[in-house]
Design a protein around this motif. Structure first.
Motif, PDB file in Angstrom:
ATOM      1  N   LEU A 150      -2.436  -7.641   1.284  1.00 38.39           N
ATOM      2  CA  LEU A 150      -2.790  -6.291   0.859  1.00 38.39           C
ATOM      3  C   LEU A 150      -4.213  -5.927   1.243  1.00 38.39           C
ATOM      4  O   LEU A 150      -4.549  -4.740   1.340  1.00 38.39           O
ATOM      5  CB  LEU A 150      -2.559  -6.132  -0.644  1.00 38.39           C
ATOM      6  CG  LEU A 150      -1.108  -6.345  -1.094  1.00 38.39           C
ATOM      7  CD1 LEU A 150      -0.951  -5.988  -2.557  1.00 38.39           C
ATOM      8  CD2 LEU A 150      -0.132  -5.535  -0.253  1.00 38.39           C
ATOM      9  N   PRO A 172       4.008  -2.095  -5.055  1.00 38.31           N
ATOM     10  CA  PRO A 172       2.922  -1.104  -5.124  1.00 38.31           C
ATOM     11  C   PRO A 172       2.704  -0.353  -3.813  1.00 38.31           C
ATOM     12  O   PRO A 172       2.434   0.855  -3.817  1.00 38.31           O
ATOM     13  CB  PRO A 172       1.693  -1.937  -5.501  1.00 38.31           C
ATOM     14  CG  PRO A 172       2.238  -3.144  -6.161  1.00 38.31           C
ATOM     15  CD  PRO A 172       3.531  -3.430  -5.464  1.00 38.31           C
ATOM     16  N   ALA A 226      -3.280  -3.315  -6.698  1.00 42.69           N
ATOM     17  CA  ALA A 226      -1.965  -3.714  -6.195  1.00 42.69           C
ATOM     18  C   ALA A 226      -1.793  -5.230  -6.255  1.00 42.69           C
ATOM     19  O   ALA A 226      -0.720  -5.720  -6.615  1.00 42.69           O
ATOM     20  CB  ALA A 226      -1.785  -3.212  -4.766  1.00 42.69           C
TER      21      ALA A 226
END
Length: 254
Positions: free
Chosen positions: A230, A16, A209
């Motif tokens: 992330l 992602p 994501a």
């Protein structure tokens, strides 16, 4: 002479984040996309490598220490890895992907408008694991530049996942930060070269994501891994404190 070069470092197998950067108009329009290592060691290694291979000759590949470790793990050349995602990711790779990583050069030099000969590497021009930081002392930079061709006036590296641009002994040094494992702030970090050196960050939804990585990866700890990286839960201060002793400031250079 290349007009525009997009530099993506330390993707670490996060699709992602990679897709978010590839969707940037200036990345899509760049003459080349240079990968400065640590491309696949993460929860989606095959998906990331196949996506990049699909871009064809626009991509220039440089290997990092984690890419080397994936190959070594599969071919019996290394001991246990401190990061459990590395042996897992290594076992996911098809033979053609393993061969690709095994062939990656440790550095590539390209002519870029406004910057001249630019050397792209992972950690330093001479080693894929050495540490240099934005505040590394001048003697350290002189050491890691040993043997570098005088016509190389710009060096682009990765490895520490923290973006910076600085001068060192008359050379411009840039680190774009990390696409998939940022330290300090969320987002996919990258750089655009030509005629200057612009540090960029592409925002994406970390919750979406993380859910995508958790859904699409067979890595047993994919959800926790994605949540940590992330959301950039490791701060730049923590990362700097961990890396600093390795740049020789508290121990003799190796």
């Amino acid at each position: 002479m290349l007009n525009r070069v997009a530099v993506l470092s330390d993707v670490h197998g996060v699709l992602p984040a990679l897709e978010a950067v590839l969707a940037e108009p200036e990345v899509a329009a760049a003459d080349r996309i240079v990968l400065t290592g640590d491309i696949a060691a993460g929860p989606q290694p095959v998906q990331v490598l196949d996506r990049l291979l699909g871009l064809g000759g626009r991509v220039v590949w440089v290997g990092g220490n984690a890419d080397r470790e994936l190959v070594e793990h599969r071919r019996g050349g290394s001991g246990p890895s401190p990061d459990p995602v590395v042996p897992w990711a290594a076992e996911q790779l098809r033979p053609d992907l393993l061969d690709l990583l095994a062939r990656l050069p440790r550095s590539v030099t390209l002519p870029v408008r406004g910057l001249g000969a630019v050397l792209f590497c992972h950690a330093t021009p001479r080693d894929d694991e050495e540490v240099v930081l934005v505040d590394s002392r001048p003697d350290r930079w002189r050491e890691v530049f040993t043997g570098l061709a005088p016509e190389v006036r710009t060096v682009v590296c990765g490895h520490t996942h923290m973006p910076f641009v600085r001068l060192a002994h008359g050379r411009l040094v840039a680190n774009p930060g990390s696409v998939g494992m940022p330290y300090g702030r969320p987002g996919a970090h990258w750089a655009l070269l030509g005629p200057g050196t612009d540090l960029r960050v592409t925002a994406f939804d970390p919750a979406a994501a993380t859910a995508a990585v958790s859904r699409d990866s067979a890595y047993p700890d994919a959800a926790a891994w994605a949540d940590h990286y992330l959301y950039a839960r490791s701060t730049d201060t923590e990362a700097h404190e961990a890396f600093a002793p390795r740049d020789g400031r508290t121990a003799p250079p190796r």
